[in-house]
Design a protein around this motif. Structure first.
Motif, PDB file in Angstrom:
ATOM      1  N   THR A  12       0.820  -1.209   0.000  1.00  0.00           N
ATOM      2  CA  THR A  12       0.000   0.000   0.000  1.00  0.00           C
ATOM      3  C   THR A  12       0.857   1.264   0.000  1.00  0.00           C
ATOM      4  OG1 THR A  12      -0.139  -0.014   2.418  1.00  0.00           O
ATOM      5  CG2 THR A  12      -1.909  -1.143   1.210  1.00  0.00           C
ATOM      6  N   THR A  13       2.128   1.118  -0.342  1.00  0.00           N
ATOM      7  CA  THR A  13       3.025   2.279  -0.296  1.00  0.00           C
ATOM      8  C   THR A  13       2.639   3.369  -1.299  1.00  0.00           C
ATOM      9  OG1 THR A  13       4.595   1.142  -1.778  1.00  0.00           O
ATOM     10  CG2 THR A  13       5.008   0.987   0.600  1.00  0.00           C
ATOM     11  N   ASP A  14       1.855   3.010  -2.294  1.00  0.00           N
ATOM     12  CA  ASP A  14       1.429   4.005  -3.287  1.00  0.00           C
ATOM     13  C   ASP A  14       0.164   4.741  -2.856  1.00  0.00           C
ATOM     14  OD1 ASP A  14       0.038   1.538  -3.567  1.00  0.00           O
ATOM     15  OD2 ASP A  14      -0.625   2.126  -5.573  1.00  0.00           O
ATOM     16  N   ILE A  15      -0.385   4.391  -1.729  1.00  0.00           N
ATOM     17  CA  ILE A  15      -1.621   5.017  -1.255  1.00  0.00           C
ATOM     18  C   ILE A  15      -1.301   6.116  -0.254  1.00  0.00           C
ATOM     19  CG2 ILE A  15      -3.805   4.626  -0.016  1.00  0.00           C
ATOM     20  CD1 ILE A  15      -3.676   3.235  -2.758  1.00  0.00           C
ATOM     21  N   GLU A  16      -1.865   7.286  -0.480  1.00  0.00           N
ATOM     22  CA  GLU A  16      -1.710   8.401   0.448  1.00  0.00           C
ATOM     23  C   GLU A  16      -3.077   8.714   1.040  1.00  0.00           C
ATOM     24  OE1 GLU A  16      -0.133  12.982   0.402  1.00  0.00           O
ATOM     25  OE2 GLU A  16       0.767  11.536  -0.975  1.00  0.00           O
ATOM     26  N   LEU A  83      -6.690   1.529   6.759  1.00  0.00           N
ATOM     27  CA  LEU A  83      -7.319   2.492   5.849  1.00  0.00           C
ATOM     28  C   LEU A  83      -6.692   2.437   4.459  1.00  0.00           C
ATOM     29  CD1 LEU A  83      -7.694   5.505   8.295  1.00  0.00           C
ATOM     30  CD2 LEU A  83      -9.553   4.142   7.300  1.00  0.00           C
ATOM     31  N   LYS A  84      -5.379   2.321   4.399  1.00  0.00           N
ATOM     32  CA  LYS A  84      -4.702   2.236   3.099  1.00  0.00           C
ATOM     33  C   LYS A  84      -5.113   0.970   2.351  1.00  0.00           C
ATOM     34  CE  LYS A  84      -0.494   4.932   3.621  1.00  0.00           C
ATOM     35  NZ  LYS A  84       0.974   4.837   3.486  1.00  0.00           N
ATOM     36  N   LEU A  85      -5.256  -0.129   3.066  1.00  0.00           N
ATOM     37  CA  LEU A  85      -5.684  -1.366   2.418  1.00  0.00           C
ATOM     38  C   LEU A  85      -7.095  -1.215   1.849  1.00  0.00           C
ATOM     39  CD1 LEU A  85      -5.310  -4.335   1.665  1.00  0.00           C
ATOM     40  CD2 LEU A  85      -6.226  -4.906   3.925  1.00  0.00           C
ATOM     41  N   ILE A  86      -7.988  -0.612   2.612  1.00  0.00           N
ATOM     42  CA  ILE A  86      -9.356  -0.387   2.139  1.00  0.00           C
ATOM     43  C   ILE A  86      -9.322   0.404   0.832  1.00  0.00           C
ATOM     44  CG2 ILE A  86     -11.503   0.886   2.643  1.00  0.00           C
ATOM     45  CD1 ILE A  86     -10.985   0.097   5.645  1.00  0.00           C
ATOM     46  N   MET A  87      -8.524   1.461   0.815  1.00  0.00           N
ATOM     47  CA  MET A  87      -8.432   2.286  -0.394  1.00  0.00           C
ATOM     48  C   MET A  87      -7.764   1.527  -1.537  1.00  0.00           C
ATOM     49  SD  MET A  87      -7.475   5.896   1.469  1.00  0.00           S
ATOM     50  CE  MET A  87      -7.305   6.800  -0.064  1.00  0.00           C
TER      51      MET A  87
END
Length: 95
Positions: A12-16, A83-87
């Motif tokens: 999820t490193t690409d999710i902000e 939250l990042k995983l959800i997104m």
């Protein structure tokens, strides 16, 4: 022979996280702690100045607000990761 376990979490490193989710992170972090503490207490654990697995005492069995910052950060990181995983999975978080 035991098979070696290699965790493979979704990247999820690409999710902000959007700025509007920052307050949610803190609410989730507090709840993560509350769920953990409730489970420990149900298992017979209680507050103790030092962690002792045999006596079932733990210094973090206190309200979230009283936790050391490093413990709060652990709960925040769990919340942020969730939250990042959800997104990442394409879900939207709306109020």
């Amino acid at each position: 022979m035991k098979k070696e376990y290699r965790p493979l979490p979704i990247d999820t490193t690409d999710i902000e996280l959007p700025e509007e989710l920052v307050p949610l992170v803190e609410k989730m972090a507090k709840n993560v702690h509350e769920v953990w503490a409730e489970t420990r207490i149900a298992q017979g654990w209680c507050y103790g100045e030092e962690r002792d697995d045999a006596k079932k005492t733990h210094p973090c069995l206190i309200p979230y607000e009283e936790l050391p910052e490093e413990e709060k950060e652990y709960d925040r990181n769990t919340s942020i990761g969730t939250l990042k995983l959800i997104m990442k999975l394409g879900f939207k978080i709306v109020r």
